[in-house]
Design a protein around this motif. Structure first.
Motif, PDB file in Angstrom:
ATOM      1  N   ASN A 122      15.232 108.416 -25.289  1.00  0.00           N
ATOM      2  CA  ASN A 122      14.711 107.312 -24.492  1.00  0.00           C
ATOM      3  C   ASN A 122      15.771 106.869 -23.495  1.00  0.00           C
ATOM      4  O   ASN A 122      16.967 106.940 -23.780  1.00  0.00           O
ATOM      5  N   VAL A 123      15.330 106.406 -22.339  1.00  0.00           N
ATOM      6  CA  VAL A 123      16.249 105.791 -21.374  1.00  0.00           C
ATOM      7  C   VAL A 123      16.003 104.284 -21.446  1.00  0.00           C
ATOM      8  O   VAL A 123      14.884 103.825 -21.191  1.00  0.00           O
ATOM      9  N   VAL A 124      17.036 103.535 -21.792  1.00  0.00           N
ATOM     10  CA  VAL A 124      16.888 102.105 -22.063  1.00  0.00           C
ATOM     11  C   VAL A 124      17.794 101.306 -21.136  1.00  0.00           C
ATOM     12  O   VAL A 124      19.011 101.496 -21.125  1.00  0.00           O
ATOM     13  N   ALA A 125      17.189 100.416 -20.357  1.00  0.00           N
ATOM     14  CA  ALA A 125      17.937  99.540 -19.447  1.00  0.00           C
ATOM     15  C   ALA A 125      17.776  98.108 -19.935  1.00  0.00           C
ATOM     16  O   ALA A 125      16.658  97.589 -20.016  1.00  0.00           O
ATOM     17  N   THR A 126      18.876  97.456 -20.254  1.00  0.00           N
ATOM     18  CA  THR A 126      18.862  96.124 -20.843  1.00  0.00           C
ATOM     19  C   THR A 126      19.445  95.110 -19.864  1.00  0.00           C
ATOM     20  O   THR A 126      20.543  95.304 -19.343  1.00  0.00           O
ATOM     21  N   LEU A 127      18.692  94.044 -19.617  1.00  0.00           N
ATOM     22  CA  LEU A 127      19.151  92.938 -18.776  1.00  0.00           C
ATOM     23  C   LEU A 127      19.402  91.751 -19.692  1.00  0.00           C
ATOM     24  O   LEU A 127      18.467  91.072 -20.123  1.00  0.00           O
ATOM     25  N   PRO A 128      20.682  91.478 -20.030  1.00  0.00           N
ATOM     26  CA  PRO A 128      20.973  90.434 -21.021  1.00  0.00           C
ATOM     27  C   PRO A 128      20.555  89.049 -20.542  1.00  0.00           C
ATOM     28  O   PRO A 128      20.685  88.701 -19.368  1.00  0.00           O
ATOM     29  N   GLY A 129      20.047  88.259 -21.473  1.00  0.00           N
ATOM     30  CA  GLY A 129      19.710  86.885 -21.169  1.00  0.00           C
ATOM     31  C   GLY A 129      20.946  86.048 -20.916  1.00  0.00           C
ATOM     32  O   GLY A 129      22.029  86.344 -21.427  1.00  0.00           O
ATOM     33  N   SER A 130      20.784  85.000 -20.124  1.00  0.00           N
ATOM     34  CA  SER A 130      21.925  84.179 -19.716  1.00  0.00           C
ATOM     35  C   SER A 130      22.040  82.866 -20.478  1.00  0.00           C
ATOM     36  O   SER A 130      23.015  82.137 -20.309  1.00  0.00           O
ATOM     37  N   GLN A 131      21.058  82.539 -21.325  1.00  0.00           N
ATOM     38  CA  GLN A 131      21.102  81.291 -22.085  1.00  0.00           C
ATOM     39  C   GLN A 131      21.472  81.602 -23.527  1.00  0.00           C
ATOM     40  O   GLN A 131      20.825  82.428 -24.177  1.00  0.00           O
ATOM     41  N   VAL A 132      22.487  80.936 -24.028  1.00  0.00           N
ATOM     42  CA  VAL A 132      22.991  81.226 -25.369  1.00  0.00           C
ATOM     43  C   VAL A 132      21.884  81.097 -26.417  1.00  0.00           C
ATOM     44  O   VAL A 132      21.757  81.933 -27.319  1.00  0.00           O
ATOM     45  N   ALA A 133      21.050  80.076 -26.292  1.00  0.00           N
ATOM     46  CA  ALA A 133      20.001  79.838 -27.281  1.00  0.00           C
ATOM     47  C   ALA A 133      18.865  80.845 -27.197  1.00  0.00           C
ATOM     48  O   ALA A 133      18.047  80.925 -28.119  1.00  0.00           O
ATOM     49  N   SER A 134      18.804  81.620 -26.114  1.00  0.00           N
ATOM     50  CA  SER A 134      17.658  82.508 -25.887  1.00  0.00           C
ATOM     51  C   SER A 134      18.019  83.977 -25.772  1.00  0.00           C
ATOM     52  O   SER A 134      17.122  84.828 -25.801  1.00  0.00           O
ATOM     53  N   LYS A 135      19.290  84.308 -25.603  1.00  0.00           N
ATOM     54  CA  LYS A 135      19.653  85.686 -25.261  1.00  0.00           C
ATOM     55  C   LYS A 135      19.325  86.694 -26.346  1.00  0.00           C
ATOM     56  O   LYS A 135      19.170  87.887 -26.069  1.00  0.00           O
ATOM     57  N   ASP A 136      19.179  86.246 -27.596  1.00  0.00           N
ATOM     58  CA  ASP A 136      18.825  87.173 -28.665  1.00  0.00           C
ATOM     59  C   ASP A 136      17.313  87.391 -28.773  1.00  0.00           C
ATOM     60  O   ASP A 136      16.868  88.186 -29.598  1.00  0.00           O
ATOM     61  N   ARG A 137      16.554  86.692 -27.946  1.00  0.00           N
ATOM     62  CA  ARG A 137      15.104  86.898 -27.892  1.00  0.00           C
ATOM     63  C   ARG A 137      14.821  87.974 -26.856  1.00  0.00           C
ATOM     64  O   ARG A 137      15.221  87.858 -25.708  1.00  0.00           O
ATOM     65  N   LEU A 138      14.119  89.051 -27.250  1.00  0.00           N
ATOM     66  CA  LEU A 138      13.918  90.223 -26.401  1.00  0.00           C
ATOM     67  C   LEU A 138      12.452  90.385 -26.009  1.00  0.00           C
ATOM     68  O   LEU A 138      11.553  90.164 -26.831  1.00  0.00           O
ATOM     69  N   TYR A 139      12.240  90.821 -24.762  1.00  0.00           N
ATOM     70  CA  TYR A 139      10.924  91.256 -24.290  1.00  0.00           C
ATOM     71  C   TYR A 139      11.085  92.678 -23.772  1.00  0.00           C
ATOM     72  O   TYR A 139      11.944  92.948 -22.928  1.00  0.00           O
ATOM     73  N   VAL A 140      10.265  93.579 -24.291  1.00  0.00           N
ATOM     74  CA  VAL A 140      10.392  95.014 -24.024  1.00  0.00           C
ATOM     75  C   VAL A 140       9.201  95.477 -23.196  1.00  0.00           C
ATOM     76  O   VAL A 140       8.056  95.090 -23.459  1.00  0.00           O
ATOM     77  N   VAL A 141       9.464  96.315 -22.189  1.00  0.00           N
ATOM     78  CA  VAL A 141       8.388  96.925 -21.404  1.00  0.00           C
ATOM     79  C   VAL A 141       8.681  98.409 -21.296  1.00  0.00           C
ATOM     80  O   VAL A 141       9.816  98.821 -21.052  1.00  0.00           O
ATOM     81  N   SER A 142       7.638  99.240 -21.493  1.00  0.00           N
ATOM     82  CA  SER A 142       7.875 100.685 -21.526  1.00  0.00           C
ATOM     83  C   SER A 142       6.803 101.458 -20.780  1.00  0.00           C
ATOM     84  O   SER A 142       5.701 100.974 -20.536  1.00  0.00           O
ATOM     85  N   GLY A 143       7.178 102.685 -20.416  1.00  0.00           N
ATOM     86  CA  GLY A 143       6.267 103.740 -19.990  1.00  0.00           C
ATOM     87  C   GLY A 143       6.813 105.021 -20.599  1.00  0.00           C
ATOM     88  O   GLY A 143       8.013 105.105 -20.864  1.00  0.00           O
ATOM     89  N   HIS A 144       5.979 106.023 -20.848  1.00  0.00           N
ATOM     90  CA  HIS A 144       6.521 107.266 -21.418  1.00  0.00           C
ATOM     91  C   HIS A 144       6.631 108.317 -20.320  1.00  0.00           C
ATOM     92  O   HIS A 144       5.725 108.500 -19.522  1.00  0.00           O
ATOM     93  N   TYR A 145       7.783 108.978 -20.285  1.00  0.00           N
ATOM     94  CA  TYR A 145       8.052 109.908 -19.189  1.00  0.00           C
ATOM     95  C   TYR A 145       7.748 111.358 -19.547  1.00  0.00           C
ATOM     96  O   TYR A 145       7.819 112.244 -18.681  1.00  0.00           O
ATOM     97  N   ASP A 146       7.379 111.643 -20.797  1.00  0.00           N
ATOM     98  CA  ASP A 146       6.992 113.011 -21.152  1.00  0.00           C
ATOM     99  C   ASP A 146       5.576 113.293 -20.657  1.00  0.00           C
ATOM    100  O   ASP A 146       4.813 112.371 -20.347  1.00  0.00           O
ATOM    101  N   SER A 147       5.223 114.563 -20.560  1.00  0.00           N
ATOM    102  CA  SER A 147       3.908 114.972 -20.052  1.00  0.00           C
ATOM    103  C   SER A 147       3.402 116.165 -20.859  1.00  0.00           C
ATOM    104  O   SER A 147       4.131 116.757 -21.656  1.00  0.00           O
ATOM    105  N   ARG A 148       2.124 116.525 -20.620  1.00  0.00           N
ATOM    106  CA  ARG A 148       1.525 117.654 -21.337  1.00  0.00           C
ATOM    107  C   ARG A 148       0.356 118.211 -20.543  1.00  0.00           C
ATOM    108  O   ARG A 148      -0.128 117.601 -19.586  1.00  0.00           O
ATOM    109  N   VAL A 149      -0.115 119.390 -20.975  1.00  0.00           N
ATOM    110  CA  VAL A 149      -1.349 119.980 -20.444  1.00  0.00           C
ATOM    111  C   VAL A 149      -2.370 120.045 -21.586  1.00  0.00           C
ATOM    112  O   VAL A 149      -2.242 119.320 -22.573  1.00  0.00           O
ATOM    113  N   SER A 150      -3.364 120.901 -21.457  1.00  0.00           N
ATOM    114  CA  SER A 150      -4.450 120.934 -22.449  1.00  0.00           C
ATOM    115  C   SER A 150      -3.940 121.220 -23.863  1.00  0.00           C
ATOM    116  O   SER A 150      -4.349 120.579 -24.825  1.00  0.00           O
ATOM    117  N   ASP A 151      -3.054 122.195 -23.985  1.00  0.00           N
ATOM    118  CA  ASP A 151      -2.445 122.524 -25.271  1.00  0.00           C
ATOM    119  C   ASP A 151      -1.190 121.676 -25.430  1.00  0.00           C
ATOM    120  O   ASP A 151      -0.211 121.864 -24.716  1.00  0.00           O
TER     121      ASP A 151
END
Length: 460
Positions: A122-151
């Motif tokens: 996985n390629v993971v880019a993290t933007l740390p929160g700037s508020q001490v009380a909130s920085k350990d709360r995470l919101y994750v957004v993803s897309g998958h970069y692998d691909s396939r054909v019929s088989d």
């Protein structure tokens, strides 16, 4: 314990007067402006570029195939080249910002869709929160970069995967590059995950590690097949996106929390449903003329995506998908039959549409990461029989907290219909029967950023 009491005589009149608006607060506790647009969110949405998204998709397609078991040594073909480019591009656009980009890898053993031990990265880019009380709360957004054909086991044939899922990967890259220039209280995690087509392996590894390390993932979005506004019958619908949202998990045994949800009729008030309500409200407020259609299913019928491993770990997780899939351009060998082109090619994507979906993501992620955490330990008192309802909750820790809002809706409604600002208190009484409505409590900061609602469990 600070307490507020809010009254009304008629349920219908109260819905009409207070739906979507803040009510009167106790003296000295004026409600922040909850209707105004946050300037930072407007700027982020304005910067999202369909042209950059199209360029990202074109580059991903140029690697020929991104099958999980494809070439890893070449600089121009296969999944190895694709992941190195994604990482380098996010490092480039995040230069000079706090964005941290890294590989997250593990080796998957032989399984039904893995014919040899394979490194999943996985390629993971993290933007740390700037508020001490909130920085350990995470919101994750993803897309998958692998691909396939019929088989699904064919790792040598060209598999452009322009819609499934270069569209989602490009949207996530655009979000990371634009949002990295801004500050948020909580932490944002942008992921391009691998091996979705082989069984959600990349997302599952990250979600399992998150749970093992007790990470506070407060919400997760996956963007999978968000590239086309044209259905297989030729109908164009570029004015909405589907948002799939689980109610209660389909497990053999219920947790005590889920058991209480079911016992109180709150099966549509799961963590994911609350996240979906918030995403719909914010997305439609900021992206005018665009509808977020919440689908009351975890995913399409008996199908799945990279949000599902997060659901398995107990996290709130949602899936964005275009209104109607065209299966001639999904999981297909490249070919032309009777004049009809098959294959997931870039020419079938609508890049303005992808940008709109990305803007909904951005609005929701930014609002969540700027807002306080959802109130904790919210309870509905049941120690006496009354026709009003008293809610109690634990105080939030954020230094910019302004107070709380109680929201409610009819038991047959999907979205919140009424709301009252109750101030910086930990208890409020509403003159509505707990038998007739569903309640929630939201935390609000001084800038008017509002948290996801928390469903009250019974307090005996």
């Amino acid at each position: 314990m600070p307490h507020a009491r809010v009254s009304s005589s008629l349920l219908a009149a109260l819905f009409a007067l207070t739906a979507g608006a803040a009510g009167a607060a106790p003296a000295g506790q004026a409600a922040p402006d909850l209707k105004r647009h946050q300037p930072q969110i407007d700027r982020i949405l304005a910067e999202i570029s369909p042209k950059r998204i199209e360029a990202y998709v074109a580059k991903l397609v140029s690697f020929g195939t991104r099958h999980t078991m494809s070439e890893t040594e070449s600089d121009t073909r296969g999944i190895g080249a694709a992941r190195r480019w994604i990482k380098a591009e996010m490092e480039r656009c995040g230069a000079g910002t706090p964005l941290q980009v890294a590989f997250d890898s593990h080796v998957a053993p032989v399984s039904a869709r893995i014919s040899r031990p394979t490194e999943i990265v996985n390629v993971v880019a993290t933007l740390p929160g700037s508020q001490v009380a909130s920085k350990d709360r995470l919101y994750v957004v993803s897309g998958h970069y692998d691909s396939r054909v019929s088989d699904v086991m064919n790792y040598t044939a060209d598999a452009p995967g322009a819609n499934d899922d270069a569209s989602g990967t490009a949207a996530v890259m655009e979000l990371a590059c634009v949002m990295a220039k801004y500050k948020f209280d909580a932490t944002l995690v942008f992921m391009a995950v691998a091996a979705e087509e082989q069984g959600l392996l990349g997302a599952r590894h990250w979600a399992e590690q998150a749970r093992k390390n007790s990470l506070n993932v407060a919400g997760m979005f996956t963007n999978d097949i968000i590239g086309s506004s044209r259905a297989d019958n030729g109908k164009v619908d570029n004015k909405q996106v589907r948002l799939f949202s689980q109610s209660i998990p389909a497990t053999k045994e219920m947790s005590e929390t889920v058991r209480q949800l079911v016992a109180t009729g709150g099966d549509s008030d799961s963590l994911s449903r609350q996240l979906a309500r918030h995403t719909k409200e914010v997305g439609e407020r900021y992206v005018k003329g665009f509808k977020v259609s919440v689908i009351h299913r975890a995913d399409r019928y008996l199908r799945g995506g990279d949000h599902m491993p997060f659901l398995e770990q107990g996290y709130a997780a949602l899936r964005f998908t275009e209104p109607a899939e065209d299966f001639a351009h999904q999981h297909q060998d490249l070919r032309t039959e009777n004049g009809k082109v098959y294959g997931d090619l870039a020419e079938f994507n609508d890049y303005d549409y992808i940008a709109r979906v990305a803007r909904v993501n951005a609005a929701a992620l930014a609002s969540l990461a700027l807002a306080p955490a959802a109130p904790q330990n919210v309870k509905l008192r049941t120690d006496r029989l009354t026709n009003d309802s008293t809610l109690v909750w634990q105080a939030n820790a954020e230094p910019d907290l302004a107070g709380y809002r109680v929201v409610w809706r009819d038991t047959t409604a999907s979205d919140w219909q009424g709301a009252k600002w109750v101030g910086n208190v930990q208890e409020a009484t509403i003159d509505l029967s707990k038998d007739n409505v569903f309640f929630g409590v939201q935390a609000v900061d001084r800038d008017g950023n509002v948290s996801v609602a928390s469903y009250p469990l019974p307090q005996r």
